[in-house]
Design a protein around this motif. Structure first.
Motif, PDB file in Angstrom:
ATOM      1  N   ASP A 287       0.837  -1.207   0.000  1.00  0.00           N
ATOM      2  CA  ASP A 287       0.000   0.000   0.000  1.00  0.00           C
ATOM      3  C   ASP A 287       0.871   1.256   0.000  1.00  0.00           C
ATOM      4  N   ALA A 288       1.892   1.254   0.856  1.00  0.00           N
ATOM      5  CA  ALA A 288       2.764   2.433   0.956  1.00  0.00           C
ATOM      6  C   ALA A 288       3.585   2.619  -0.318  1.00  0.00           C
ATOM      7  N   LEU A 289       4.085   1.524  -0.880  1.00  0.00           N
ATOM      8  CA  LEU A 289       4.839   1.618  -2.131  1.00  0.00           C
ATOM      9  C   LEU A 289       3.959   2.162  -3.256  1.00  0.00           C
ATOM     10  N   LEU A 290       2.731   1.671  -3.329  1.00  0.00           N
ATOM     11  CA  LEU A 290       1.813   2.153  -4.359  1.00  0.00           C
ATOM     12  C   LEU A 290       1.508   3.636  -4.182  1.00  0.00           C
ATOM     13  N   GLU A 291       1.380   4.078  -2.929  1.00  0.00           N
ATOM     14  CA  GLU A 291       1.120   5.489  -2.665  1.00  0.00           C
ATOM     15  C   GLU A 291       2.261   6.356  -3.175  1.00  0.00           C
ATOM     16  N   HIS A 292       3.499   5.888  -2.982  1.00  0.00           N
ATOM     17  CA  HIS A 292       4.668   6.660  -3.419  1.00  0.00           C
ATOM     18  C   HIS A 292       4.923   6.537  -4.919  1.00  0.00           C
TER      19      HIS A 292
END
Length: 358
Positions: A287-292
């Motif tokens: 989720d965090a990687l996709l956000e960035h």
């Protein structure tokens, strides 16, 4: 392969090191599944939807530290092995290259060493595992890049300048928790020349294991997208091996990519190497990687055969359980196909093809 499985192309495994380890069984025995060891063999790859990936060649230190027992508790800082002699690294590197090339010869219907995107697609269409040769730690490469040319001709298409120990090109991050990745000096002059040599040969440069100053040196020099084949989010697990928000932003600006590392010590908030780790932590990092990075900048970089992974996965045959957990978390089928393979295909094509550029 089961037609209902989403095909998975993975950004990093250490299977060649396990297969090359001398013992009573041959590499062919281990790969065929006649002897069940580690995380990846042919039958388990088939059952998990694994269609290929970057097979790392990692010249091991003369004395490998016991990482599982050391990476526990509230904090740790493992001492790194010293620089590996070039002749030792070259012998190890050639041995592992040979293992993969011999497996291609011994299992012609099941595995192909691939050097281009058309070769990868053709291998997968033929039901073969598409294997790309990657080096993790450039100790086998000389300053004049004679070995680089030979290894490239043999199939090398991806290179990490360092494993965590230092070498003549760069400094890696230690296995330290908690820690920033800003742990030492940047690239040497030889390292800067190696980046340029890789660009000229269209060899993908892997930033995993490289310290922060080295990361920014590569970012300033390279003409290719920034790629970390097996790294996670520092804000969720403050290991020196993980990437900060600023680094992730730079990767996105370059249209680069990060492969999620399955190693529990780079997933857990406590940095521990423990198998009793819930898959929800993997979802959180994704989720965090996709956000960035956006939907085109994230994939898998399992570190199979090189780390302790969550027990629920167990090995490569457990990949469908991760995909199903992501599906339950609301990931669309289109996004799942990107994460599982399509993003890697796009990245390799853009890195290897002179006409596509950055």
């Amino acid at each position: 392969m089961n037609g209902s499985l989403i095909p998975i192309f993975d950004g990093h495994n250490d299977t060649l090191l396990r297969l090359a380890t001398r013992g009573a069984e041959t590499a062919a025995d281990r790969f065929s599944g006649r002897v069940t060891q580690g995380h990846i063999d042919l039958p388990r790859a088939r059952s998990g939807g694994f269609v290929g990936g970057l097979f790392a060649v990692f010249p091991p230190p003369l004395r490998m530290p016991n990482m599982t027992s050391s990476m526990k508790g509230a904090s740790y800082d493992m001492p790194l092995p010293e620089l590996l002699a070039m002749e030792t690294a070259q012998a190890s590197t050639l041995s592992m290259f040979s293992v993969l090339l011999r497996l291609e010869r011994d299992f012609p219907e099941d595995l192909a060493v691939c050097r281009t995107m058309p070769e990868i697609r053709n291998a997968i269409a033929a039901g073969k595992i598409a294997a790309v040769l990657h080096i993790e730690g450039a100790e086998a490469i000389d300053r004049d890049f004679v070995a680089l040319d030979v290894l490239h001709a043999a199939g090398l298409r991806s290179l990490g300048l360092v494993w965590s120990r230092p070498n003549i090109f760069a400094h890696g991050v230690p296995f330290r928790f908690p820690s920033s990745p800003d742990t030492g000096e940047g690239l040497s002059e030889a390292g800067k020349q190696l980046v340029k040599a890789c660009n000229e040969r269209h060899i993908m440069i892997d930033l995993s294991h490289l310290n922060e100053k080295g990361f920014w040196d590569v970012a300033a020099l390279t003409s290719a997208p920034l790629v970390a084949t097996h790294s996670n989010v520092h804000a969720l697990c403050p290991s020196a091996r993980n990437l900060t928000g600023r680094q992730l932003d730079a990767i996105r600006e370059s249209r680069g990519m990060v492969g999620l590392n399955f190693a529990t010590c780079f997933l857990r908030p406590d940095g521990a190497m423990r198998a009793d780790t819930d898959l929800d932590l993997m979802v959180r990092h994704l989720d965090a990687l996709l956000e960035h990075l956006g939907e085109d900048g994230v994939a898998f970089g399992s570190d199979f055969d090189g780390a302790v992974v969550p027990a629920e996965l167990r090995d490569v045959s457990g990949l469908p359980r991760l995909v199903e957990r992501l599906r339950q978390s609301g990931y669309s089928e289109a996004l799942l196909r990107k994460l599982c393979a399509e993003n890697w295909f796009s990245m390799l094509d853009r890195t290897w093809s002179p006409s596509t550029g950055n």
